[in-house]
Design a protein around this motif. Structure first.
Motif, mmCIF file in Angstrom:
data_model
loop_
_atom_site.group_PDB
_atom_site.id
_atom_site.type_symbol
_atom_site.label_atom_id
_atom_site.label_comp_id
_atom_site.label_asym_id
_atom_site.label_seq_id
_atom_site.Cartn_x
_atom_site.Cartn_y
_atom_site.Cartn_z
ATOM 1 N N SER A 104 0.817 -1.221 0.000
ATOM 2 C CA SER A 104 0.000 0.000 0.000
ATOM 3 C C SER A 104 0.846 1.265 0.000
ATOM 4 C CB SER A 104 -0.910 0.005 1.237
ATOM 5 O OG SER A 104 -1.715 -1.159 1.290
ATOM 6 N N SER A 105 2.170 1.115 -0.018
ATOM 7 C CA SER A 105 3.062 2.275 0.060
ATOM 8 C C SER A 105 3.043 3.071 -1.244
ATOM 9 C CB SER A 105 4.492 1.801 0.356
ATOM 10 O OG SER A 105 5.407 2.880 0.300
ATOM 11 N N GLY A 106 3.374 4.343 -1.104
ATOM 12 C CA GLY A 106 3.539 5.170 -2.288
ATOM 13 C C GLY A 106 4.905 5.001 -2.925
ATOM 14 N N HIS A 107 5.782 4.219 -2.295
ATOM 15 C CA HIS A 107 7.144 4.026 -2.795
ATOM 16 C C HIS A 107 7.193 2.796 -3.702
ATOM 17 C CE1 HIS A 107 11.444 3.870 -3.069
ATOM 18 N NE2 HIS A 107 11.618 4.840 -2.167
ATOM 19 N N PRO A 108 7.564 2.945 -4.964
ATOM 20 C CA PRO A 108 7.581 1.798 -5.877
ATOM 21 C C PRO A 108 8.486 0.653 -5.427
ATOM 22 C CG PRO A 108 7.697 3.843 -7.120
ATOM 23 C CD PRO A 108 7.849 4.209 -5.673
ATOM 24 N N LEU A 109 9.632 0.962 -4.799
ATOM 25 C CA LEU A 109 10.515 -0.126 -4.381
ATOM 26 C C LEU A 109 9.884 -0.987 -3.299
ATOM 27 C CD1 LEU A 109 14.130 1.370 -4.312
ATOM 28 C CD2 LEU A 109 12.989 0.053 -6.098
ATOM 29 N N LEU A 110 9.109 -0.381 -2.428
ATOM 30 C CA LEU A 110 8.430 -1.177 -1.402
ATOM 31 C C LEU A 110 7.317 -2.009 -2.024
ATOM 32 C CD1 LEU A 110 8.300 1.348 1.577
ATOM 33 C CD2 LEU A 110 9.916 -0.517 1.170
ATOM 34 N N ARG A 111 6.622 -1.430 -2.987
ATOM 35 C CA ARG A 111 5.587 -2.221 -3.665
ATOM 36 C C ARG A 111 6.210 -3.351 -4.474
ATOM 37 N NH1 ARG A 111 3.982 2.870 -5.243
ATOM 38 N NH2 ARG A 111 3.946 2.351 -7.466
ATOM 39 N N ARG A 112 7.376 -3.107 -5.042
ATOM 40 C CA ARG A 112 8.069 -4.184 -5.756
ATOM 41 C C ARG A 112 8.434 -5.319 -4.797
ATOM 42 N NH1 ARG A 112 12.367 -0.898 -9.688
ATOM 43 N NH2 ARG A 112 10.811 0.380 -10.786
ATOM 44 N N LEU A 160 -1.862 -4.856 -6.987
ATOM 45 C CA LEU A 160 -0.547 -4.737 -7.615
ATOM 46 C C LEU A 160 -0.586 -5.067 -9.106
ATOM 47 C CD1 LEU A 160 1.708 -6.241 -4.797
ATOM 48 C CD2 LEU A 160 1.196 -3.842 -5.294
ATOM 49 N N ALA A 161 -1.551 -5.862 -9.527
ATOM 50 C CA ALA A 161 -1.686 -6.148 -10.963
ATOM 51 C C ALA A 161 -2.032 -4.896 -11.743
ATOM 52 C CB ALA A 161 -2.747 -7.227 -11.188
ATOM 53 N N ALA A 162 -2.657 -3.934 -11.074
ATOM 54 C CA ALA A 162 -3.036 -2.679 -11.737
ATOM 55 C C ALA A 162 -2.073 -1.543 -11.406
ATOM 56 C CB ALA A 162 -4.458 -2.303 -11.318
ATOM 57 N N PRO A 166 14.758 -3.291 0.066
ATOM 58 C CA PRO A 166 14.030 -4.011 -0.971
ATOM 59 C C PRO A 166 14.893 -4.195 -2.190
ATOM 60 C CG PRO A 166 13.352 -1.726 -0.948
ATOM 61 C CD PRO A 166 14.285 -1.918 0.212
ATOM 62 N N PRO A 167 14.588 -5.202 -3.011
ATOM 63 C CA PRO A 167 15.389 -5.450 -4.191
ATOM 64 C C PRO A 167 15.010 -4.541 -5.347
ATOM 65 C CG PRO A 167 13.684 -7.086 -4.000
ATOM 66 C CD PRO A 167 13.574 -6.203 -2.794
ATOM 67 N N PHE A 168 15.683 -4.775 -6.449
ATOM 68 C CA PHE A 168 15.290 -4.238 -7.738
ATOM 69 C C PHE A 168 15.598 -2.756 -7.934
ATOM 70 C CE2 PHE A 168 13.611 -8.159 -7.329
ATOM 71 C CZ PHE A 168 12.655 -8.217 -6.354
ATOM 72 N N CYS A 169 16.670 -2.299 -7.335
ATOM 73 C CA CYS A 169 17.159 -0.969 -7.626
ATOM 74 C C CYS A 169 18.379 -1.104 -8.517
ATOM 75 C CB CYS A 169 17.526 -0.250 -6.329
ATOM 76 S SG CYS A 169 18.103 1.421 -6.581
ATOM 77 N N GLY A 186 7.922 -2.432 -12.825
ATOM 78 C CA GLY A 186 8.585 -3.401 -11.966
ATOM 79 C C GLY A 186 7.630 -4.134 -11.054
ATOM 80 N N VAL A 187 6.657 -3.436 -10.507
ATOM 81 C CA VAL A 187 5.668 -4.072 -9.624
ATOM 82 C C VAL A 187 4.880 -5.119 -10.396
ATOM 83 C CG1 VAL A 187 3.596 -3.697 -8.252
ATOM 84 C CG2 VAL A 187 5.490 -2.075 -8.101
ATOM 85 N N ARG A 188 4.394 -4.751 -11.572
ATOM 86 C CA ARG A 188 3.571 -5.683 -12.347
ATOM 87 C C ARG A 188 4.370 -6.911 -12.777
ATOM 88 N NH1 ARG A 188 2.414 -0.831 -14.913
ATOM 89 N NH2 ARG A 188 3.442 -1.544 -16.832
ATOM 90 N N VAL A 189 5.596 -6.696 -13.254
ATOM 91 C CA VAL A 189 6.394 -7.821 -13.738
ATOM 92 C C VAL A 189 6.780 -8.743 -12.586
ATOM 93 C CG1 VAL A 189 8.536 -8.505 -14.882
ATOM 94 C CG2 VAL A 189 7.253 -6.533 -15.719
ATOM 95 N N LEU A 190 7.164 -8.186 -11.441
ATOM 96 C CA LEU A 190 7.535 -9.016 -10.301
ATOM 97 C C LEU A 190 6.345 -9.824 -9.784
ATOM 98 C CD1 LEU A 190 9.889 -6.505 -8.529
ATOM 99 C CD2 LEU A 190 10.542 -8.731 -9.474
ATOM 100 N N LEU A 191 5.169 -9.238 -9.813
ATOM 101 C CA LEU A 191 3.973 -9.996 -9.450
ATOM 102 C C LEU A 191 3.777 -11.147 -10.425
ATOM 103 C CD1 LEU A 191 1.367 -10.144 -7.655
ATOM 104 C CD2 LEU A 191 0.250 -8.844 -9.482
#
Length: 514
Positions: free
Chosen positions: A336-344, A360-362, A504-507, A367-372
């Motif tokens: 629910s965070s506004g930070h993309p890395l946390l959502r990732r 998260l699908a939406a 979190p990963p993905f940076c 990065g969020v969508r692909v990791l999901l």
């Protein structure tokens, strides 16, 4: 014995054409059996190592008289691990060694685990030299979690290697274990956390052992002060900056260090004080600010005030389950965070509830969508297809093997400008593509078949490699240890395995200094 490279180099054009027939998913079973019986070594190699095989062919491979041919099958990443496991008692050590060595798969992915009973048998019956490689990458999450309390002493000794993840009562039980080898392994881990012992054992010159101690072991004040005043090698201040045993006053000192690599690692410390967080939130280095922006003690309002930049491109691949499951409330907070890395980070959780999967699908972050799509077993077909169309990074082809990836209705993409998309739209025989094959209708490296997996478990989902941490400036001169690597006593570098500590990963990774 010739290497695979030598075998292939020695193959002439007719032999290589036969190898192509062996790899063709449309080749009939009787053709494969004939190639296995009468083909040259190069054909045996690609047939047994590089594709999924019918059951009758698997049976023939297991009985094949050629040791090298069986060894190729022992490291086949595409077949059901239970089929490979039938070689566990092969009479030739060469075959057993290749079974113990994890199959090579694409970067960022782990092989599917061997059956637990097979791993236990290997630990109990194989010589130690066969267990010093990457066998740990073939452990299931369930086995790893029960290793410290397993009824077999040799398995418990491997469990000791997860010392930092174990509760106090489990550690106490291992220190009092009836098996002397288990007790001694546990005592070594206690000793590694004794600053006085570590100080005595610290190598005086740059080495792997010195870097490991500075980054991970309990440091005495004398060692810390020597690094601050007279480091042996460049980068040692950054090495100690992430060490959990660093005294509080040194954390404050290094938060103002002139080297941004040091400040970046300090920004990631969970014990960072409010004053240091405020200072690093306005640091002149953008990657320091980015590291600080995901600090667990920040509120959403404080995060929003930080000027950070999220890299659009990155490696969005499948991640293994953590040894210690994350707290569901922490996952929900990140989602629910506004930070993309946390959502990732939340998107990599394999057990996300349906409402978070839908959220998260939406998500508006690629990065969020692909990791999901890469990690959740119930990722919807729409997000899988969209991710495949929009993502061009590592493990893109893995998306086509996910359980819900559409296998029909792809003809609309037959004229797509991207050849990978066109290939996914047009299987060679015009039929829906079988699960476990890549967009060209054949097995991709590291991709397993759900047909061959009785549990339906994804090929890369249960590997022992740990969730990749935010890849920051490397400590110069230090050959980074891969997440999940273990020592001779089964000890693992588990820093990212907990799912609850670290960034979190993905940076975007930092480039190494020149």
């Amino acid at each position: 014995m010739p290497t695979p490279e030598h075998i292939w180099a020695a193959a002439d054009l007719p032999v290589r054409r036969l190898a192509g027939v062996a790899l063709n998913p449309s080749s009939p079973e009787e053709v494969l059996l004939r190639l296995l019986a009468d083909g040259p070594p190069a054909v045996w190699m690609v047939l047994c190592r590089d594709r999924i095989l019918p059951d009758a062919v698997v049976d023939a491979v297991l009985k094949h008289p050629d040791t090298r041919t069986r060894s190729f099958f022992a490291r086949n990443p595409h077949v059901d691990p239970a089929q490979r496991a039938q070689l566990v008692d092969d009479p030739q050590w060469f075959v057993r060694a290749h079974l113990a060595e994890a199959p090579r798969v694409s970067a960022g992915r782990g092989p599917r685990p061997l059956p637990d009973e097979t791993v236990v048998r290997m630990i109990c019956t194989y010589d130690d030299d066969l267990l010093q490689g990457t066998i740990y990458r073939q452990f299931s999450t369930g086995l790893r979690r029960c290793m410290p309390t397993h009824p077999v002493a040799k398995v418990r000794r491997w469990g000791v290697g997860m010392w930092d993840l174990l509760p106090a009562d489990t550690r106490a039980a291992l220190l009092a274990d009836p098996d002397e080898d288990v007790r001694e392994s546990a005592r070594r881990h206690v000793r590694d956390r004794d600053p006085a012992w570590v100080e005595r054992e610290l190598p005086a010159r740059p080495s792997h052992g010195r870097w490991d101690i500075l980054m991970h072991r309990a440091l005495s004040r004398t060692v810390v002060d020597s690094v601050l005043t007279a480091p042996v090698a460049e980068g040692e201040r950054a090495a100690i900056a992430g060490n959990p045993s660093l005294p509080a006053d040194v954390v404050v000192l290094l938060a103002g260090d002139p080297d941004p690599a040091v400040r970046e690692r300090i920004a990631l410390r969970p014990d960072l004080g409010p004053a240091e967080r405020r200072m690093l939130a306005v640091d002149p280095d953008p990657e320091v600010r980015l590291a600080l922006s995901v600090h667990p003690e920040l509120s959403e309002e404080e995060r929003a005030e930080i000027d950070y930049h999220i890299p659009v491109n990155g490696c969005f691949d499948s991640q293994p389950e953590p040894h210690v499951p994350r707290d569901p409330q922490d996952v929900r907070r990140d989602a629910s965070s506004g930070h993309p890395l946390l959502r990732r980070r939340a998107a990599t959780d394999h057990t996300l509830p349906p409402d978070l999967v839908e959220r998260l699908a939406a998500d508006d972050d690629l990065g969020v969508r692909v990791l999901l799509a890469q990690n959740h077993p119930d990722a919807p077909a729409s997000v899988l297809l969209r991710s495949f169309l929009e993502y061009n990074g590592l493990e893109r082809a893995h998306l086509t093997t996910r359980p819900n990836f559409p296998t029909t209705g792809l003809a609309a993409f037959a004229d797509h400008q991207d050849p990978e998309v066109r290939a996914s739209a047009a299987p060679a025989d015009g039929t829906p593509r079988r699960r476990g094959t890549g967009p060209r209708g054949r097995s991709e490296p590291g991709v397993g078949s759900s047909d061959a997996s009785p549990t339906g478990e994804d090929a890369g989902a249960a590997g022992v490699t740990a969730v990749a941490s935010l890849s920051l400036r490397p400590v110069e001169g230090h050959p980074a240890r891969r997440s999940g690597d273990h020592g001779v006593d089964g000890s693992w570098n588990h820093g990212a395995c907990t799912g609850s500590s670290g960034p979190p990963p993905f940076c975007r990774p930092r480039k190494a200094p020149p």
